[in-house]
Design a protein around this motif. Sequence first.
Motif, PDB file in Angstrom:
ATOM      1  N   ARG A  15      45.645 -26.419  28.776  1.00 51.39           N
ATOM      2  CA  ARG A  15      45.737 -26.348  30.231  1.00 51.39           C
ATOM      3  C   ARG A  15      44.406 -26.698  30.883  1.00 51.39           C
ATOM      4  N   SER A  16      43.308 -26.259  30.276  1.00 54.76           N
ATOM      5  CA  SER A  16      42.004 -26.583  30.866  1.00 54.76           C
ATOM      6  C   SER A  16      41.755 -28.088  30.829  1.00 54.76           C
ATOM      7  N   VAL A  17      42.081 -28.733  29.719  1.00 58.83           N
ATOM      8  CA  VAL A  17      41.906 -30.183  29.611  1.00 58.83           C
ATOM      9  C   VAL A  17      42.823 -30.906  30.594  1.00 58.83           C
ATOM     10  N   PHE A  18      44.064 -30.454  30.687  1.00 61.90           N
ATOM     11  CA  PHE A  18      45.041 -31.068  31.585  1.00 61.90           C
ATOM     12  C   PHE A  18      44.570 -30.970  33.039  1.00 61.90           C
ATOM     13  N   ILE A  19      44.165 -29.777  33.466  1.00 67.64           N
ATOM     14  CA  ILE A  19      43.704 -29.586  34.845  1.00 67.64           C
ATOM     15  C   ILE A  19      42.468 -30.434  35.116  1.00 67.64           C
ATOM     16  N   PHE A  20      41.523 -30.425  34.178  1.00 65.62           N
ATOM     17  CA  PHE A  20      40.289 -31.181  34.367  1.00 65.62           C
ATOM     18  C   PHE A  20      40.576 -32.671  34.534  1.00 65.62           C
ATOM     19  N   ALA A  21      41.434 -33.213  33.689  1.00 64.78           N
ATOM     20  CA  ALA A  21      41.752 -34.639  33.759  1.00 64.78           C
ATOM     21  C   ALA A  21      42.496 -34.978  35.044  1.00 64.78           C
ATOM     22  N   GLY A 187      44.012  -3.969  40.538  1.00 65.10           N
ATOM     23  CA  GLY A 187      42.863  -3.077  40.579  1.00 65.10           C
ATOM     24  C   GLY A 187      41.535  -3.769  40.373  1.00 65.10           C
ATOM     25  N   ARG A 188      41.543  -5.093  40.390  1.00 70.02           N
ATOM     26  CA  ARG A 188      40.311  -5.863  40.207  1.00 70.02           C
ATOM     27  C   ARG A 188      40.155  -6.849  41.383  1.00 70.02           C
ATOM     28  N   PRO A 189      39.731  -6.349  42.548  1.00 63.95           N
ATOM     29  CA  PRO A 189      39.629  -7.214  43.724  1.00 63.95           C
ATOM     30  C   PRO A 189      38.639  -8.360  43.544  1.00 63.95           C
ATOM     31  N   LYS A 190      37.548  -8.133  42.816  1.00 61.69           N
ATOM     32  CA  LYS A 190      36.571  -9.206  42.608  1.00 61.69           C
ATOM     33  C   LYS A 190      37.171 -10.321  41.768  1.00 61.69           C
ATOM     34  N   LEU A 191      37.875  -9.946  40.716  1.00 60.09           N
ATOM     35  CA  LEU A 191      38.504 -10.945  39.849  1.00 60.09           C
ATOM     36  C   LEU A 191      39.624 -11.674  40.591  1.00 60.09           C
ATOM     37  N   SER A 192      40.365 -10.940  41.407  1.00 59.17           N
ATOM     38  CA  SER A 192      41.457 -11.542  42.178  1.00 59.17           C
ATOM     39  C   SER A 192      40.926 -12.555  43.186  1.00 59.17           C
ATOM     40  N   ALA A 193      39.830 -12.211  43.851  1.00 55.64           N
ATOM     41  CA  ALA A 193      39.245 -13.126  44.834  1.00 55.64           C
ATOM     42  C   ALA A 193      38.709 -14.378  44.156  1.00 55.64           C
ATOM     43  N   TRP A 194      38.117 -14.195  42.988  1.00 57.12           N
ATOM     44  CA  TRP A 194      37.644 -15.362  42.215  1.00 57.12           C
ATOM     45  C   TRP A 194      38.797 -16.253  41.807  1.00 57.12           C
ATOM     46  N   ARG A 195      39.879 -15.647  41.325  1.00 57.05           N
ATOM     47  CA  ARG A 195      41.068 -16.429  40.962  1.00 57.05           C
ATOM     48  C   ARG A 195      41.572 -17.248  42.145  1.00 57.05           C
ATOM     49  N   ASP A 196      41.608 -16.636  43.308  1.00 58.44           N
ATOM     50  CA  ASP A 196      42.081 -17.338  44.496  1.00 58.44           C
ATOM     51  C   ASP A 196      41.181 -18.524  44.838  1.00 58.44           C
ATOM     52  N   ARG A 197      39.882 -18.362  44.655  1.00 56.33           N
ATOM     53  CA  ARG A 197      38.961 -19.475  44.928  1.00 56.33           C
ATOM     54  C   ARG A 197      39.145 -20.606  43.920  1.00 56.33           C
ATOM     55  N   VAL A 198      39.315 -20.239  42.663  1.00 55.04           N
ATOM     56  CA  VAL A 198      39.538 -21.261  41.623  1.00 55.04           C
ATOM     57  C   VAL A 198      40.844 -22.003  41.890  1.00 55.04           C
ATOM     58  N   GLN A 199      41.887 -21.252  42.196  1.00 54.05           N
ATOM     59  CA  GLN A 199      43.186 -21.861  42.469  1.00 54.05           C
ATOM     60  C   GLN A 199      43.114 -22.768  43.698  1.00 54.05           C
ATOM     61  N   ALA A 200      42.418 -22.333  44.723  1.00 59.67           N
ATOM     62  CA  ALA A 200      42.300 -23.132  45.944  1.00 59.67           C
ATOM     63  C   ALA A 200      41.567 -24.435  45.663  1.00 59.67           C
ATOM     64  N   PHE A 201      40.528 -24.375  44.833  1.00 57.10           N
ATOM     65  CA  PHE A 201      39.789 -25.596  44.519  1.00 57.10           C
ATOM     66  C   PHE A 201      40.642 -26.549  43.680  1.00 57.10           C
ATOM     67  N   ILE A 202      41.293 -26.018  42.683  1.00 57.65           N
ATOM     68  CA  ILE A 202      42.144 -26.862  41.828  1.00 57.65           C
ATOM     69  C   ILE A 202      43.294 -27.430  42.630  1.00 57.65           C
ATOM     70  N   GLY A 203      43.831 -26.636  43.528  1.00 59.64           N
ATOM     71  CA  GLY A 203      45.011 -27.003  44.296  1.00 59.64           C
ATOM     72  C   GLY A 203      46.222 -26.273  43.725  1.00 59.64           C
ATOM     73  N   LYS A 204      46.992 -25.612  44.583  1.00 57.41           N
ATOM     74  CA  LYS A 204      48.100 -24.786  44.109  1.00 57.41           C
ATOM     75  C   LYS A 204      49.120 -25.596  43.316  1.00 57.41           C
ATOM     76  N   GLU A 205      49.387 -26.818  43.755  1.00 62.10           N
ATOM     77  CA  GLU A 205      50.401 -27.622  43.064  1.00 62.10           C
ATOM     78  C   GLU A 205      49.994 -27.902  41.620  1.00 62.10           C
ATOM     79  N   PHE A 207      47.671 -26.232  39.876  1.00 68.53           N
ATOM     80  CA  PHE A 207      47.543 -24.942  39.193  1.00 68.53           C
ATOM     81  C   PHE A 207      48.911 -24.478  38.702  1.00 68.53           C
ATOM     82  N   ASP A 208      49.914 -24.559  39.575  1.00 69.66           N
ATOM     83  CA  ASP A 208      51.263 -24.128  39.203  1.00 69.66           C
ATOM     84  C   ASP A 208      51.862 -25.043  38.139  1.00 69.66           C
TER      85      ASP A 208
END
Length: 241
Positions: A15-21, A187-205, A207-208
């Motif tokens: 998945r990391s290779v696929f997203i990166f490419a 219960g991990r707001p910092k991790l959740s916020a980071w995930r949202d930033r990563v997803q937003a940068f990658i693009g939801k489409e 990422f999904d």
Amino acid sequence: MAVELYLDLFSQPCRSVFIFAKKNKIPFEFQKVSLMDGEHFGDEFGKISMIRKVPALREGDFCLAESIAIMLYLAEKFQTPDFWYPADLQQRARVNEYLSWQHTAIRMYGSKIFWLRLMIPKIMGVEVPKEKMDGALEDLNNSLNLIEEKYLQDRAFIVGEQISLADLVAIVEIMQPVGAGLDVFNGRPKLSAWRDRVQAFIGKELFDEAHQAILGVQENMKQFDPSKLELFKPKILRLFF
């Protein structure tokens, strides 16, 4: 010569290779290798990857294994933006630090939870002892704590204010136990916020698209033939027990 990427999006490194490419608009031919069907053990794939693991890259007569090596090769060949693998020595060292750590930490423990919660009991029909599950959850939580407290701290991303390969490798691994029904972000707001930033940068489409297989695995496994794993069952049980 077209780049061929041999992938199964069931796999975190794939998945990391696929997203990166895809995110960097790198042209490639997607060659599906089904891990559940054991296609990586076939003779044809063995000619591409002697270690018989995905992801794998082929470009003419040149073949390359290991997701990190593949992404670094693609980054240099296609001159992707610097933030992925910074030229700055100290920032690059931070990326390398995370990439060096994650193999035996979040990757190991996230994968273990996936197998213990889903694959072994529901597909292989083997009961997982409570102490085994509790120990695996503790290991996973310790790794998640380190990601928050050491690698993220108060930064937007692992290296700083911009995403890097470290974040991409981290997110796909953290999503693996989510596929087994464990909400690691609860219960991990910092991790959740980071995930949202990563997803937003990658693009939801995108990422999904990359995570569709793993997030739908519980439903898809209802049609899976457990006999496909019989050959590997002793090895799997030795690995996790």
